[in-house]
Design an enzyme around this catalytic site. Structure first.
Site, PDB file in Angstrom:
ATOM      1  N   GLY A 110       0.827  -1.204   0.000  1.00  0.00           N
ATOM      2  CA  GLY A 110       0.000   0.000   0.000  1.00  0.00           C
ATOM      3  C   GLY A 110       0.856   1.246   0.000  1.00  0.00           C
ATOM      4  O   GLY A 110       0.816   2.042  -0.915  1.00  0.00           O
ATOM      5  N   ARG A 167       9.408  -0.691  22.160  1.00  0.00           N
ATOM      6  CA  ARG A 167       9.520  -2.151  22.173  1.00  0.00           C
ATOM      7  C   ARG A 167       9.301  -2.694  20.766  1.00  0.00           C
ATOM      8  O   ARG A 167       8.376  -2.276  20.066  1.00  0.00           O
ATOM      9  CB  ARG A 167       8.469  -2.708  23.127  1.00  0.00           C
ATOM     10  CG  ARG A 167       8.396  -4.205  23.158  1.00  0.00           C
ATOM     11  CD  ARG A 167       7.426  -4.663  24.227  1.00  0.00           C
ATOM     12  NE  ARG A 167       8.031  -4.586  25.559  1.00  0.00           N
ATOM     13  CZ  ARG A 167       7.322  -4.526  26.683  1.00  0.00           C
ATOM     14  NH1 ARG A 167       5.998  -4.495  26.638  1.00  0.00           N
ATOM     15  NH2 ARG A 167       7.931  -4.488  27.850  1.00  0.00           N
ATOM     16  N   PRO A 224      11.136  -8.859  16.215  1.00  0.00           N
ATOM     17  CA  PRO A 224      12.352  -8.345  15.567  1.00  0.00           C
ATOM     18  C   PRO A 224      12.487  -8.796  14.108  1.00  0.00           C
ATOM     19  O   PRO A 224      13.112  -8.110  13.302  1.00  0.00           O
ATOM     20  CB  PRO A 224      13.485  -8.922  16.415  1.00  0.00           C
ATOM     21  CG  PRO A 224      12.861  -9.289  17.709  1.00  0.00           C
ATOM     22  CD  PRO A 224      11.427  -9.628  17.425  1.00  0.00           C
ATOM     23  N   GLU A 253       8.031   3.391   8.889  1.00  0.00           N
ATOM     24  CA  GLU A 253       8.355   4.599   8.139  1.00  0.00           C
ATOM     25  C   GLU A 253       9.678   5.197   8.600  1.00  0.00           C
ATOM     26  O   GLU A 253      10.384   5.827   7.816  1.00  0.00           O
ATOM     27  CB  GLU A 253       7.210   5.605   8.274  1.00  0.00           C
ATOM     28  CG  GLU A 253       5.941   5.029   7.639  1.00  0.00           C
ATOM     29  CD  GLU A 253       4.772   6.000   7.586  1.00  0.00           C
ATOM     30  OE1 GLU A 253       4.728   6.928   8.411  1.00  0.00           O
ATOM     31  OE2 GLU A 253       3.904   5.810   6.721  1.00  0.00           O
TER      32      GLU A 253
END
Lengths: 206, 315, 736
Positions: C248, C619, C623, C696
């Protein structure tokens, strides 16, 4: 079409082109004739080991035949023009862009799609490696990446050279540079490239 | 895509005859460019003649010591052929720098020669383009022309020919063999195969309607360091900004052909006597260049790329 | 659940499942090609017909008339819809250009008709038979030419970056004029296309006055709202389903023409209709990140401390549209007493400009962090040290507001160590590796953290399966997986016993996916629902809710232990809402990008050789998926810096390089191995999850790091992105 367009288009083009035609917006006109209905054509091929026979509009790409007629939607349409690789399938063991091939051109061919490599219950080693290395994100380019990756390792094993070959006479070997170059026809906008190469490296060593 | 009828030809003669019989027909082999264009209705054949099963898929040695490459040999197979890799490295490298692995697996020798330009205005049917629609104008001239031609252009068209393979074949002095609809055959030197736009930019090549390419013949190998240097915006899977196909002997004249400059592989034999002097060669090759502010960079880029190629040849 | 106090200790802190690098739970479906995307739902409704959208051939003007005769009589055609027979339509408030044009045309390739036919081939061919008589009007397509008419505007991207039209703190002009060391530079960034791999696609099916849409969308609840506003039907009559989204990056935050045209086509054809945009249409029919012209003025004392920082940016959009909030980060990233930002908007008649991954910061950081590199060089300072020196722990415009967590210095220091920054030669053009000039570059990464209210339903079935339902989407971010991890942690079951159902408007309204808020916000909503269910389970079992523990499939309290399966079928639904913690303290995410680039000394070609990102972003819920987010953003940043440009033809008013052969995004060969380090952090101000976003952050600054590496390699500073061959060789010495 009207004169106002003419004027504005001359204004638009002015200073650039010497020759500009007089009518329309400058592009192609819609063709003013009603076409004949397409004559459906039979085609038979083997898809993922199963024989299939279709009667099909000759305009149907192999990709659309798979997705819309055989409902094998694993092969993706990202561009429909051979510019992204999401539609990659194996035909006779070689990877191709199924969007740039007509279904009727594949009479008698053996086609393998992502669905033919493995299932969620029984993953192909390349599929398992993609999961392990998180070699995808949105998943839309993924079937094409995996089909291509399987094709790439075969091509290296078969001695097909690549752009990054040092000496063309040498047998190519699996390396990150070789895989990156050969996988470059498969775009991943999510940017999983680094992980895809990790996944392929693992499979190549197995 | 307009609807069309479709048939499979079994022999080259049958294909040529089918073309003679059916107006508006086109041959389809790999389809990697023709279908691309048909989807946008830039190409609108009424009939497709599938030539994938006519044979013509072998690479044979000629009596003259060269290679005769069947028109349907796939780009991957041509680039992988041992003899090509050994004796015509420039061709192998040019092929491998083009398109993607998937496209090379499908694209054929003849089809590669017949690719059409990638000019963005040719590809946008809402825009004027003399190549696509004669007389409509050239939108590229005053538009986005960063990667368009600087040599052999006309007021009608500044398109480039996108093939890498053809550039190497030009350096190798290949010839193109064809069969015409009446069954007669002929050969073109590759130099005479592609056309510059002139006043007829809609005609890409000197093939007659219905004429089918059957083979490309390479003369016997020429000695020297062979390379194909393609400069492009990304590391792979991009058309050339410029490219250089080079055969560089230790001494004397070599061969140099350039991609990304014109609507045909660009070669100026006079320049080949000054091998090693990038500035002189570039000046000779680019004599008469007509650039735009966007594509003027190709002029220094040719010289700089030549300097690199000559440097590598020496090393 | 309302979150208005910093999070204390909670079950997530156990980090038995949350925080673990588990494989995506939707992975097997994706790698086998059986995860269903919008256009592929042969299973959901029979008798689907095919739609093909015709776009406008002009950029601005009017449609005088359509001639549909040939198209209507073409084989297989069932219906054609244009503005003449579409019925009354509305314009969703969130959308700038009408999703169906006519008679007014607002931009090139605006949808003006849909042809519905029995097959895709028939619909595509018939669309070409429509003749349109246009009256073309003059438009403004040239940002540079429109700058004099641009006006300052205050705006928020709606995605975490916001900036006023103009704000000044202290006396910027005087301080800048007085300062001994300064840069005053203009940077430009081009228009960019999201280029997600799955073009927008929709299947629309009417059942009476009820409309179901299988589509590709990041924000289900917004989609329902916008469909209702576009088609003028009640929200209750609209169902949107989008369980898998093929990328998207902001292009699917709002519905696009595929949704409206499919619905109209289906209404006219009285059959379900499926529509996908073509790749070409993605460029001009949908939205794009707008180009910017930015001016950076930064001044420092000789000790390297910034005394004045000014950032101006201008972008364009259609009337009623918004600016690219490229100045946003400059308000928060560095200290400095005298500050000024100005954001201007010009009216352009190009397609709609809108959010693309990290709107604002992505192009803003490309300019700011390159200008900072220039200033550091002017000062003779190491660019890492310069950034460390000018760090701030408070909002520079409001010094009483602290950052909740800010470890930019840690990112820079650890990154420098790991990358071998000490080996960098500060003098450009000195390092050679064969034909390559090699350089290193650094940039800070910065992106605000946004929290969005988010709801979920959780159910246990008495057989050990925990099911989460929420209208959250997974656009490749890993939502399925982090939500499963959250539910597993909360309910004390393994991930394999969690079923996650997403992307359906019949599920509780979530945060959706955007602005890097999705991971934290959506899991926080799941946390709230699970917390409620835990209370209900505890009550049912007669446990004291304060000491109850859910672990290993057991519910434990005060020495008693009961299998979770014993409670039978139970469910709870809740929505996490936020108080004003985000206002009291500034919540942002930080990082540092390090890049090594090679520049071909002769041809000017650029290749990125090494990349490292160090992130401090709360947090990290998983990962593995978080790392993928970051490397993906780094890849997109390489594209933005070195190749991506949607080229405007200002005569025709369109992006002319509208396919993936001409609009380049990075391919495998452009991207080296990428390394990502997450610093240990938990931000109790952000949510009960103590997480923030990274999707981002990874894009913010990486472009400048590439540009700075290119400069360090070859000594050519290109301020007009993308940095391509011709701009480099113009600055290289001639061939000897």
């Amino acid at each position: 079409m009207g004169g106002a367009l003419d004027v504005s288009r001359r204004g638009v083009i002015g200073g650039g082109a010497a020759a500009v035609a007089a009518a329309g917006i400058g592009g192609d006109e819609a063709e003013g004739q009603t076409p004949e209905p397409a004559v459906l054509m039979p085609v038979s091929m083997t898809v993922n080991g199963r024989p299939v026979s279709l009667r099909i509009d000759p305009r149907t790409s192999l990709l659309d035949a798979l997705r819309e007629h055989l409902k094998l939607t694993g092969s993706k349409k990202g561009c429909d023009h051979g510019q992204c690789g999401a539609c990659t399938v194996l035909v006779g063991g070689r990877r191709i862009n199924s969007c740039l091939s007509l279904a009727v051109m594949h009479e008698g061919d053996e086609v393998t799609t992502i669905e033919g490599l493995g299932t969620p219950e029984k993953l192909h080693p390349m599929q398992a490696a993609f999961v392990k290395h998180d070699a995808y994100q949105c998943g839309y380019c993924t079937p094409g990446q995996i089909c291509s990756a399987v094709g790439v390792l075969r091509e290296i094993a078969a001695g097909v050279p690549s752009h990054v070959a040092g000496d063309l006479d040498d047998r190519p070997r699996v390396s990150v540079d070789e895989m990156r170059e050969r996988m470059s026809g498969n775009i991943c906008r999510c940017g999983a490239y680094s992980n895809i190469i990790d996944a392929m490296t693992e499979v190549s060593r197995a | 895509m307009k609807s069309f009828t479709y048939e499979r030809a079994a022999t080259p003669a049958e294909a040529a005859a089918a073309a003679a019989r059916t107006p508006g027909s086109r041959f389809i082999a790999g389809g990697t460019n023709l279908l691309d264009l048909m989807k946008l209705q830039i190409e609108t054949p009424a009939h497709l003649i599938d030539v994938n099963r006519v044979g013509l898929n072998r690479i044979e040695e000629t009596r003259e010591g060269g290679l005769r490459i069947g028109a349907l040999v796939r780009n991957t197979d041509l680039a992988s052929d041992k003899r090509v890799r050994r004796d015509y490295g420039v061709l192998s490298r040019a092929l491998l720098s083009g398109a993607s692995g998937q496209l090379r697996n499908k694209a054929t020798t003849a089809g590669n020669l017949l690719q059409r330009t990638r000019c963005p205005y040719f590809y946008d049917t809402t825009k004027p383009c003399n190549k696509r629609r004669p007389g409509s104008g050239c939108a590229a001239l005053g538009g986005f022309n960063r990667n368009l031609a600087i040599m052999g252009t006309s007021e009608q068209c500044i398109a480039t020919h996108p093939s890498d393979m053809a550039v190497a074949m030009r350096a190798l002095d290949a010839t193109v063999e064809t069969v015409r609809p009446d069954g007669s055959t002929r050969t073109f030197p590759i130099a005479e195969f592609h056309r510059l736009p002139g006043d007829t930019p809609h005609i890409d090549t000197n093939l007659a309607p219905g004429e089918l390419i059957t083979a490309v013949t390479l003369p016997k190998p020429v000695r020297g360091y062979q390379t194909y240097r393609k400069v492009r915006d990304r590391a792979s899977y991009a058309f050339a900004l410029i490219s250089v196909a080079a055969v560089i002997p230790k001494r004397g004249a070599g061969r140099l052909a350039f991609g990304g400059l014109a609507h045909k592989p660009w070669r100026v034999e006079a320049a080949e006597r000054r091998m090693g002097d990038a500035r002189e060669v570039a000046a000779t090759v680019l004599a008469g260049a007509r650039t735009t502010p966007q594509n003027a960079f190709k002029v220094p880029l040719v010289e700089r790329t030549l300097a690199q190629v000559f440097g590598e040849a020496k090393a | 659940m309302r979150f208005d106090q910093p999070a204390g200790t909670n079950p997530i802190d156990r980090m038995k499942v949350v925080g673990q690098p588990i494989d995506r739970i939707d992975g097997p479906l994706k790698v086998c090609g059986v995860a269903p995307y919008a256009y592929e739902r042969h299973d959901v409704v029979p008798n689907q017909a095919y739609g093909f959208i015709l776009g406008s051939a002009i950029a601005k003007g009017r449609i005088r008339s359509f001639d549909l005769a040939d198209a209507k009589s073409a084989p297989g055609v069932i219906a054609i819809v244009t503005h003449e027979n579409a019925g009354k339509l509305g314009k969703p408030k969130a959308i700038t250009a009408n999703l169906m044009g006519g008679p007014e045309v607002e931009h090139f390739d605006q949808a003006i008709a849909i042809v519905v036919a029995e097959t895709f081939e028939q619909a595509r061919a018939a669309a070409k038979l429509i003749r349109v008589d246009y009256a073309r009007a003059q438009g403004q397509f040239d940002l540079r030419a429109a700058i004099p008419s641009a006006k300052p505007v205050s705006d928020s991207s709606g995605e975490g970056s916001a900036s006023p039209g103009r704000i000044e703190i202290g006396d910027f002009d005087a301080a800048f004029a007085r300062a001994p060391v300064k840069v005053d530079v203009e940077y430009t960034t081009p228009d960019e296309s999201h280029a997600m791999m799955e073009p927008q696609a929709t299947i629309a099916a009417w059942d009476g006055d009820e409309l179901t849409l299988w589509t590709s969308n990041q924000m289900i609840n917004w989609a329902v709202r916008d469909v209702s506003q576009a088609l003028l039907i009640p929200r209750e009559k609209v169902r949107v389903i989008s369980p898998y989204v093929g990328g998207g990056f902001g292009s699917k935050l709002w519905i696009r023409s595929d949704v409206v045209m499919a619905a109209l086509g289906a209404r006219a054809a009285k059959r379900p209709v499926k529509v996908a945009l073509t790749r070409q249409q993605v460029f001009n029919n949908t939205t794009h990140r707008p180009a910017t012209v930015q001016r950076l003025r930064i001044a420092a004392n000789k000790d390297g401390r910034i005394v004045a920082i000014g950032h101006e940016s201008t972008s364009g959009d259609l009337p009623g549209g918004g600016p690219e909030t490229a100045t946003s980060q400059t308000r928060l990233l560095y200290a400095g007493a005298n500050r000024m930002v100005e954001m201007k908007l010009a009216v352009l008649d190009l397609p709609e400009a809108n959010a693309m991954r990290a709107p604002g910061e992505a192009p803003g950081m490309m300019a700011l962090e390159a200008a900072v590199d220039e200033l550091a060089e002017e000062l003779g300072m190491d660019p890492v040290e310069f950034r460390v020196l000018n760090d701030t722990q408070v909002d520079p415009e409001h010094p009483e507001r602290r950052f909740s967590e800010r470890n930019l210095i840690g990112c820079l220091r650890q990154g420098a160590e790991r990358f071998g920054w000490a080996k960098r030669n500060p003098k450009p053009g000195q390092v050679r590796d064969g034909r390559w000039l090699v350089g290193m570059g650094v940039a800070a990464a910065f992106r605000n953290n946004l929290t969005m209210r988010s709801g979920a339903r959780v159910a246990v079935d008495g057989r050990g399966i925990v099911t989460i339902s929420t209208d959250m989407t997974d656009i490749g971010t890993g939502s399925y997986t982090v939500i499963a991890q959250t539910a597993a942690e909360m309910m004390g079951v393994p991930v394999s016993q969690v079923v996650v159902r997403l992307g359906d408007s019949t599920f509780p309204v979530s945060s959706g996916s955007g602005g890097q808020w999705g991971g934290n916000s959506a899991t926080a909503g799941v946390y709230a629902a699970c917390a409620k269910l835990r209370d209900q389970v505890a009550a049912k079992l007669g446990f004291n809710a304060t000491d109850v523990e859910f672990a290993d499939g057991q519910v434990r309290s005060g020495g008693r232990s009961v299998p979770l399966t014993d409670v039978g079928e139970m469910s709870a639904e809740d929505t996490l809402t936020y108080g004003d913690l985000g206002k009291k303290q500034q919540q942002s995410t930080f990082g540092a990008h390090f890049v090594e680039a090679g520049v071909d000394a002769l041809t000017g070609e650029i290749r990125v050789r090494r990349m490292l990102a160090v992130c401090a972003a709360g947090r990290i819920l998983n990962p593995k998926t978080a790392r993928s987010q970051v490397i993906g953003a780094m890849t997109m940043g390489v594209g933005a810096t070195l190749m991506e440009e949607a080229v405007v033809d200002t005569r025709f008013g369109c992006f002319i390089n509208h396919d993936l052969a001409e609009y380049h995004v990075p391919v495998h060969a452009d991207i080296p191995h990428q390394e990502v380090i997450f610093l240990d952090e938990a931000d109790p101000q952000s949510s009960p999850m103590k997480a923030k976003g990274v999707g981002e952050l990874g894009l913010c600054g990486v472009g400048a790091a590439v540009a700075n590496a290119v400069y360090n390699a070859c000594g050519v500073r290109v301020r007009e992105y993308p940095i391509t061959v011709e701009k480099i060789i113009a600055g290289l010495p001639r061939v000897a």
